[in-house]
Design a protein around this motif. Sequence first.
Motif, PDB file in Angstrom:
ATOM      1  N   CYS A  49       0.677  -1.377   0.009  1.00 56.34           N
ATOM      2  CA  CYS A  49      -0.050   0.061  -0.139  1.00 56.34           C
ATOM      3  C   CYS A  49       0.810   1.283  -0.018  1.00 56.34           C
ATOM      4  CB  CYS A  49      -1.013  -0.059   1.073  1.00 56.34           C
ATOM      5  SG  CYS A  49      -0.057   0.019   2.903  1.00 56.34           S
ATOM      6  N   ARG A  50       2.166   1.099   0.432  1.00 58.43           N
ATOM      7  CA  ARG A  50       2.922   2.179   0.499  1.00 58.43           C
ATOM      8  C   ARG A  50       2.892   3.456   1.398  1.00 58.43           C
ATOM      9  NH1 ARG A  50       5.938   2.614  -5.146  1.00 58.43           N
ATOM     10  NH2 ARG A  50       5.889   0.243  -5.774  1.00 58.43           N
ATOM     11  N   SER A  51       1.814   3.110   2.344  1.00 55.61           N
ATOM     12  CA  SER A  51       1.535   4.053   3.539  1.00 55.61           C
ATOM     13  C   SER A  51       2.769   4.424   4.221  1.00 55.61           C
ATOM     14  CB  SER A  51       0.486   3.496   4.280  1.00 55.61           C
ATOM     15  OG  SER A  51      -0.888   3.437   3.512  1.00 55.61           O
ATOM     16  N   CYS A  52       3.509   3.374   4.185  1.00 54.14           N
ATOM     17  CA  CYS A  52       4.793   3.685   5.020  1.00 54.14           C
ATOM     18  C   CYS A  52       5.832   4.523   4.497  1.00 54.14           C
ATOM     19  CB  CYS A  52       5.569   2.477   5.533  1.00 54.14           C
ATOM     20  SG  CYS A  52       6.057   1.328   4.084  1.00 54.14           S
ATOM     21  N   HIS A  53       5.688   4.653   3.209  1.00 53.31           N
ATOM     22  CA  HIS A  53       6.491   5.773   2.460  1.00 53.31           C
ATOM     23  C   HIS A  53       6.351   7.118   2.855  1.00 53.31           C
ATOM     24  CE1 HIS A  53       7.823   3.111  -1.022  1.00 53.31           C
ATOM     25  NE2 HIS A  53       7.621   2.471  -0.208  1.00 53.31           N
ATOM     26  N   SER A  54       5.100   7.563   3.352  1.00 52.29           N
ATOM     27  CA  SER A  54       4.802   8.871   3.750  1.00 52.29           C
ATOM     28  C   SER A  54       4.607   9.029   5.407  1.00 52.29           C
ATOM     29  CB  SER A  54       3.407   9.453   3.029  1.00 52.29           C
ATOM     30  OG  SER A  54       2.415   8.460   3.456  1.00 52.29           O
ATOM     31  N   THR A  55       4.496   7.800   5.974  1.00 50.31           N
ATOM     32  CA  THR A  55       4.325   7.978   7.455  1.00 50.31           C
ATOM     33  C   THR A  55       5.327   7.057   8.175  1.00 50.31           C
ATOM     34  OG1 THR A  55       3.200   5.622   7.584  1.00 50.31           O
ATOM     35  CG2 THR A  55       1.829   7.908   7.194  1.00 50.31           C
ATOM     36  N   CYS A  58       3.869   1.124   9.428  1.00 51.54           N
ATOM     37  CA  CYS A  58       2.875   0.140   8.650  1.00 51.54           C
ATOM     38  C   CYS A  58       1.773   0.208   9.334  1.00 51.54           C
ATOM     39  CB  CYS A  58       3.544  -1.234   9.026  1.00 51.54           C
ATOM     40  SG  CYS A  58       2.544  -2.561   8.181  1.00 51.54           S
ATOM     41  N   VAL A  59       0.752   0.078   8.434  1.00 53.20           N
ATOM     42  CA  VAL A  59      -0.815  -0.046   8.673  1.00 53.20           C
ATOM     43  C   VAL A  59      -1.137  -1.272   9.427  1.00 53.20           C
ATOM     44  CG1 VAL A  59      -1.479   1.790   6.824  1.00 53.20           C
ATOM     45  CG2 VAL A  59      -1.460  -0.970   6.527  1.00 53.20           C
TER      46      VAL A  59
END
Length: 184
Positions: A49-55, A58-59
């Motif tokens: 999901c690449r959420s970790c690329h901005s936060t 990990c979700v």
Amino acid sequence: MHALIINCSPVRDGATAEIVRLTAAELAGSFDVKTICIDDYSFAFCKGCRSCHSTAECVMNDDIPRIIAEFEHADIIVAVSPSYWADIPGQFKAFIDRCTPWCNTHEPHASISRGKSGYAIALRTGPSMRECERVIGSIEHFYGHLEIECRGHMGLCSVERRDDVPPHSDEIAAFCRGIIAAAR
């Protein structure tokens, strides 16, 4: 100093586990040693999901932070991995994929403390070192993205079962003496 030795195989009592045991015994006189098996932890596959690329987080909520905490506590990390079809086992690969929040290729990213030394031990059932080199390459690539300094590696061929390890015990001991010497 603290040493973490990881059994990257899902088998808790096979040849890889025996190499982990021997390595831990060799290092125990010089380090506070902890061993873990990748299969003792529960975690899901990366969803991409690449959420970790901005936060930088990990979700998913599972055991990955527990393993990373072991990395954080260690000064020296030794990954011991068999070859599964010429590379690391899927369980260890799934763990590596989930370490994307700590990967240095995007900002922001989480990080573990600097100054850690990483070592790799690869084993395979056949006689050719080529598969071991591929396993070692995967581990060292992973270390590089976590900014763990790759300090050494060893490949062991013709190791399928626990009983195949004793003929390599002198080689394992010599490798461990190199880890100890490098830490001084």
